[in-house]
Write a protein that holds these residues in place. Structure first.
Motif: not given
Length: 327
Positions: A210-230
């Motif tokens: 979920s997007v809140p899980s991404v926003l709440g993850f500390s460290g800023g190291q997640l590689r977010v490749m895309g979202v499923t909204s239109r």
């Protein structure tokens, strides 16, 4: 001369012309005549509970009658949905529903005591929350097309995580796998935290969260490749959609909607649709939805009903080859 006594037939006709006593008069401008239950099929404290209480407070002021949240947790929300499906269709019992109760449960073959389409009256599509595709930091890719190409060409299946068998994050990835012919295999987790740890360590390659899980993850190291909204999601506007990344028409949402027991009169359905839509347009609700990683929708009963049928067909198709057994 005394007036003639009314006949038995005349008395019966007069009685039938009067509104029934002891129940709501479903007609123009219908309003409930007693407190209303808004069933949240999860335990107190979670995001759905927060949302339910927010709406209950806003709608109470609109309808002039108390709307009371009732938490009915258990079996992934199925117990709460069952309670509403079996409730009297008098306009005083509502369900704050998600796909887990109304489409996914049937699609993956859960044994249900209710029919998620036939036993509910759709009222309002409240909100949508997309999920984000994240990748392990050690993968030699820079963007979504690179990740998909890597997964297609992998000599051995690349492990991907989900938050559980038969969940949104599982089925969305399986849909992507089938569409893009990815060589990946499922590794279910009990929640996002442990999966995040294995992702960062490179033990799994990717996952939807979920997007809140991404926003709440500390460290800023997640590689977010895309979202499923239109279209790009406001909370992570720098992240492209999967459609932009080359997956045609790929859209998925963790949605929330409002339903009542089947047979609830149209006047009550319309009244609740209006009241919840008015709450949805208020500043406090919009602000809270944004904090929960969701955006308002507001589609009416007909459009929401069409979504339910399309959602059920989609997840049934995706789940069919997986042979999921949870009961």
């Amino acid at each position: 001369m005394p007036a003639p006594r009314p006949t038995r037939r005349a008395l019966l006709a007069s009685a039938l012309a009067l509104p029934a006593l002891g129940g709501p008069a479903f007609g123009q401008g219908w309003s409930p005549d007693r407190p209303v239950r808004l069933v949240v099929p999860f335990a107190p404290g979670g995001s759905q509970d927060v949302l339910g209480r927010l709406f209950a407070q806003a709608v109470t002021a609109t309808v002039g009658q108390n709307v009371v949240v009732e938490n009915r947790a258990g079996a992934g929300g199925l117990l709460g949905a069952e309670a509403v499906a079996k409730a009297a269709p008098d306009g005083t019992t509502l369900l704050l529903a998600t796909a887990g109760q109304l489409t996914i449960a049937k699609a993956i073959g859960r044994r249900l005591s209710y029919d998620p389409i036939a036993d509910f009256a759709p009222i309002l599509h409240i909100s949508d929350s997309p999920v984000a595709l994240i990748a392990a930091p050690n993968l030699p890719v820079q963007d979504l097309p690179g990740l998909l190409a890597l997964a297609r060409a992998a000599p051995q299946p690349m492990p991907y995580a989900s938050t559980g068998i038969g969940t949104n994050t599982h089925l969305i990835m399986e849909d992507l796998k089938a569409r893009e012919r990815l060589n990946i295999e499922h590794v279910p987790y009990r929640g996002a935290a442990a999966a995040f740890n294995d992702l960062m360590a490179g033990r799994i390659a990717m996952m939807f969260v979920s997007v809140p899980s991404v926003l709440g993850f500390s460290g800023g190291q997640l590689r977010v490749m895309g979202v499923t909204s239109r279209t790009r999601f406001p909370a992570v506007a720098q992240v492209p959609t999967l459609i932009e990344g080359g997956v045609p028409d790929f859209e998925a949402s963790i949605w929330t909607g409002l339903v009542a027991p089947a047979g609830t009169p149209p006047a009550a359905v319309a009244r609740w649709g209006d009241a919840f839509r008015q709450a949805l347009e208020s500043a406090p609700v919009k602000t809270r939805l944004a904090a929960l990683g969701a955006v308002p929708n507001g589609a009416d009963a007909a459009a929401f009903g069409a979504l339910l049928r399309a959602d059920l067909a989609r997840w049934t198709r995706v789940a069919a080859p997986l042979a999921i057994r949870l009961d």
